[in-house]
Design an enzyme around this catalytic site. Structure first.
Site, PDB file in Angstrom:
ATOM      1  N   LEU A 128       0.826  -1.208   0.000  1.00  0.00           N
ATOM      2  CA  LEU A 128       0.000   0.000   0.000  1.00  0.00           C
ATOM      3  C   LEU A 128       0.861   1.258   0.000  1.00  0.00           C
ATOM      4  O   LEU A 128       0.711   2.130  -0.853  1.00  0.00           O
ATOM      5  CB  LEU A 128      -0.928  -0.012   1.223  1.00  0.00           C
ATOM      6  CG  LEU A 128      -1.794   1.217   1.450  1.00  0.00           C
ATOM      7  CD1 LEU A 128      -2.783   1.407   0.292  1.00  0.00           C
ATOM      8  CD2 LEU A 128      -2.548   1.128   2.779  1.00  0.00           C
TER       9      LEU A 128
ATOM     10  N   GLU B  23       3.603   4.117  -0.423  1.00  0.00           N
ATOM     11  CA  GLU B  23       4.470   4.555  -1.522  1.00  0.00           C
ATOM     12  C   GLU B  23       5.451   5.602  -1.007  1.00  0.00           C
ATOM     13  O   GLU B  23       5.246   6.162   0.083  1.00  0.00           O
ATOM     14  CB  GLU B  23       3.623   5.132  -2.655  1.00  0.00           C
ATOM     15  CG  GLU B  23       2.703   4.122  -3.300  1.00  0.00           C
ATOM     16  CD  GLU B  23       1.933   4.659  -4.488  1.00  0.00           C
ATOM     17  OE1 GLU B  23       1.189   3.876  -5.099  1.00  0.00           O
ATOM     18  OE2 GLU B  23       2.078   5.867  -4.820  1.00  0.00           O
ATOM     19  N   PRO B  24       6.508   5.894  -1.763  1.00  0.00           N
ATOM     20  CA  PRO B  24       7.476   6.888  -1.303  1.00  0.00           C
ATOM     21  C   PRO B  24       6.838   8.238  -0.974  1.00  0.00           C
ATOM     22  O   PRO B  24       7.277   8.935  -0.054  1.00  0.00           O
ATOM     23  CB  PRO B  24       8.446   7.008  -2.489  1.00  0.00           C
ATOM     24  CG  PRO B  24       8.372   5.670  -3.162  1.00  0.00           C
ATOM     25  CD  PRO B  24       6.951   5.230  -3.011  1.00  0.00           C
ATOM     26  N   GLY B  25       5.777   8.612  -1.698  1.00  0.00           N
ATOM     27  CA  GLY B  25       5.134   9.902  -1.472  1.00  0.00           C
ATOM     28  C   GLY B  25       3.797   9.826  -0.783  1.00  0.00           C
ATOM     29  O   GLY B  25       3.133  10.854  -0.607  1.00  0.00           O
TER      30      GLY B  25
ATOM     31  N   GLY C 148       2.320   7.905   2.564  1.00  0.00           N
ATOM     32  CA  GLY C 148       2.370   6.992   3.692  1.00  0.00           C
ATOM     33  C   GLY C 148       1.053   7.029   4.432  1.00  0.00           C
ATOM     34  O   GLY C 148       0.128   6.278   4.146  1.00  0.00           O
TER      35      GLY C 148
ATOM     36  N   ARG D 281      -3.992  -4.169  12.437  1.00  0.00           N
ATOM     37  CA  ARG D 281      -3.710  -3.361  13.634  1.00  0.00           C
ATOM     38  C   ARG D 281      -3.829  -4.188  14.897  1.00  0.00           C
ATOM     39  O   ARG D 281      -3.038  -4.031  15.835  1.00  0.00           O
ATOM     40  CB  ARG D 281      -4.656  -2.148  13.648  1.00  0.00           C
ATOM     41  CG  ARG D 281      -4.265  -1.118  12.614  1.00  0.00           C
ATOM     42  CD  ARG D 281      -5.339  -0.105  12.293  1.00  0.00           C
ATOM     43  NE  ARG D 281      -4.855   0.769  11.220  1.00  0.00           N
ATOM     44  CZ  ARG D 281      -5.618   1.523  10.434  1.00  0.00           C
ATOM     45  NH1 ARG D 281      -6.937   1.523  10.613  1.00  0.00           N
ATOM     46  NH2 ARG D 281      -5.078   2.262   9.484  1.00  0.00           N
TER      47      ARG D 281
ATOM     48  N   GLN E 241      11.860   0.044  46.508  1.00  0.00           N
ATOM     49  CA  GLN E 241      10.432   0.337  46.332  1.00  0.00           C
ATOM     50  C   GLN E 241      10.157   1.074  45.026  1.00  0.00           C
ATOM     51  O   GLN E 241       9.122   0.836  44.376  1.00  0.00           O
ATOM     52  CB  GLN E 241       9.902   1.159  47.509  1.00  0.00           C
ATOM     53  CG  GLN E 241       8.377   1.273  47.500  1.00  0.00           C
ATOM     54  CD  GLN E 241       7.840   2.021  48.700  1.00  0.00           C
ATOM     55  OE1 GLN E 241       8.135   3.202  48.866  1.00  0.00           O
ATOM     56  NE2 GLN E 241       7.069   1.340  49.539  1.00  0.00           N
TER      57      GLN E 241
ATOM     58  N   GLU F 224       1.147   0.035   9.863  1.00  0.00           N
ATOM     59  CA  GLU F 224      -0.290  -0.273   9.902  1.00  0.00           C
ATOM     60  C   GLU F 224      -1.110   0.970  10.244  1.00  0.00           C
ATOM     61  O   GLU F 224      -2.171   0.914  10.847  1.00  0.00           O
ATOM     62  CB  GLU F 224      -0.613  -1.392  10.911  1.00  0.00           C
ATOM     63  CG  GLU F 224       0.248  -2.643  10.780  1.00  0.00           C
ATOM     64  CD  GLU F 224      -0.101  -3.470   9.555  1.00  0.00           C
ATOM     65  OE1 GLU F 224      -0.510  -2.887   8.535  1.00  0.00           O
ATOM     66  OE2 GLU F 224       0.040  -4.699   9.604  1.00  0.00           O
TER      67      GLU F 224
END
Length: 417
Positions: free
Chosen positions: A161, A163-165, A167, A278, A314, A399
């Site tokens: 899904l 891509e470099p440009g 997310g 997820r 503690q 995700e």
């Protein structure tokens, strides 16, 4: 594997246990504090799934976890052994080779497996998501052609899904698929693809129509298709037992018969896959956090400073209590989301986002605190705790980033009347 003896001292090679990481997994033999027992609330059948997964993690994964990380090995044969136990298609239907289990069953299994190796389990979870997408949205021919080999892990799958440009803004993806006769001609590239180059089946989201989510379709691209190539293997902080590469498509001709669903349904298919993804990745975080609570407890019981064990401090007692509380709270929300998704409830997407957001944030904090409790030893690669920290850090990013999870939840709250 022989029963493990308690740690008697702290050192780089204490009893040989820290080096091979086995102390983190076998909860059945070592015993788990009842307040964090992951078997609470499960049916007898689910406890059996869990036991099988914990045993596999202890015997087949944990002894190799450090080596897979150091040498960046993709443990194909180990994963095929996992598939023999039904872990290659956990929530795929049985008629095509899957186990037909529920989302809650799946979460229980991935949590247990992750105590042995988070990176490998996370890839198995992505593979399961791809197999489920083909099983759920594919036609009879597609299900029968792809699913059996995926469930046996004779073949491996990758989800494409990002891509470099594009997310977080996945609906703006640019990879195109132009229909010519009985083939689509794909052009574009996908980034950060788990398994890329080493896997056999690529579930690719591409643009067959106009701008926005309604112009996206889903195609299954098989390795060896002319025009399909891969970028260099990425060097990563963690997740080193699974390769990550760019997937490059240059005039790549894919048959129309490889399209899942109808044109324009791809974004919906991708998002439905991610709801389960997820939960899966949150479950992997649970396994890491569970292991790290155990590691921290064992360390506090044997490490001495200022004439007494750290367990008598503690401040550290309270920190351990907070870690345990966050672990149980995370587990509860993940299991609630898994149940909601299984039941197809209207709140499922929001609960999946909440579970991913809460569990991946809190479980990272648990692992990071466990490393801090180990002091300098926690920073040595002879100790498993540092690998858990490195491997689950990315769970807050992939995700859908945790910032996007906040957007999903807030949008649901603000738009409901």
């Amino acid at each position: 594997m022989a029963a493990l003896r308690p740690l008697s001292r702290i050192g780089r090679l204490a009893s040989g246990i820290c080096r091979n990481h086995r102390l983190i997994c076998d909860t059945r033999r070592r015993g788990v504090a009842s307040c964090v027992d992951p078997a609470h609330g499960l049916t007898d059948e689910q406890k059996e799934f869990q036991k099988v997964a914990f045993d596999f993690a202890a015997n087949e994964m944990a002894p190799h976890m450090a080596e897979w990380d150091e040498k960046e090995m993709f443990p194909v044969e180990t994963m095929r052994k996992a598939a023999q136990l039904g872990f290659g298609g956990i929530y795929v239907q049985p008629d095509v080779g899957g186990s037909g289990l529920s989302r809650l069953d799946t979460s229980v299994i991935f949590e247990a497996l992750s105590t042995g190796c988070v990176s490998t389990t996370a890839y198995i979870s992505i593979h399961n998501m791809c197999a489920w997408m083909i099983d759920t949205f594919g036609n009879t021919e597609q299900r029968e052609r792809f699913c059996p080999d995926l469930c046996s892990m004779e073949k491996f799958a990758s989800y494409c899904l990002t891509e470099p440009g594009s997310g977080s803004d996945a609906a703006s993806l640019l990879t195109t698929a132009q229909l010519k006769g009985d083939h689509y001609i794909l052009n574009g590239s996908k980034a950060f693809i788990s398994g890329g180059g080493d896997t056999d089946v690529y579930v690719v989201m591409c643009r067959t129509g106009g701008k926005g989510p309604k112009g996206i379709s889903c195609l299954v691209v098989e390795k060896g298709t002319p025009g399909l190539s891969f970028g260099k293997k990425e060097k990563k902080v963690g997740w080193n037992s699974q390769p990550t590469r760019a997937v490059i498509l240059e005039d790549c001709a894919v048959p129309v018969t490889n399209r899942l669903g109808e044109e324009g349904q791809g974004f919906n298919i991708a998002m439905k896959g991610l709801n389960g993804g997820r939960i899966n990745i949150a479950s992997c975080s649970l396994g890491a956090a569970h292991a790290c609570v155990q590691l921290a407890r064992d360390h506090l019981l044997v490490r001495k400073q200022f004439g007494e064990t750290l367990s008598n401090n503690q401040f550290l007692q309270f920190k351990l209590a907070e870690m345990a509380t966050k672990l149980v709270a995370s587990r509860l929300i993940v299991r609630e989301a898994a149940t909601a998704l299984q039941e197809n409830r209207s709140d499922a997407s929001s609960l999946c986002a909440m579970a991913k957001l809460f569990a991946t944030d809190e479980c990272f904090n648990i692992c990071n605190q466990a490393l801090q409790m180990h002091g300098g030893y926690g920073y040595l690669k002879d100790y498993a705790v540092q690998q858990f920290v490195r491997d689950i850090r990315v769970h807050q990013i992939l995700e859908g980033t945790n910032e996007v999870m906040r957007m999903i939840v807030s949008r649901n709250l603000l738009t409901e009347s």
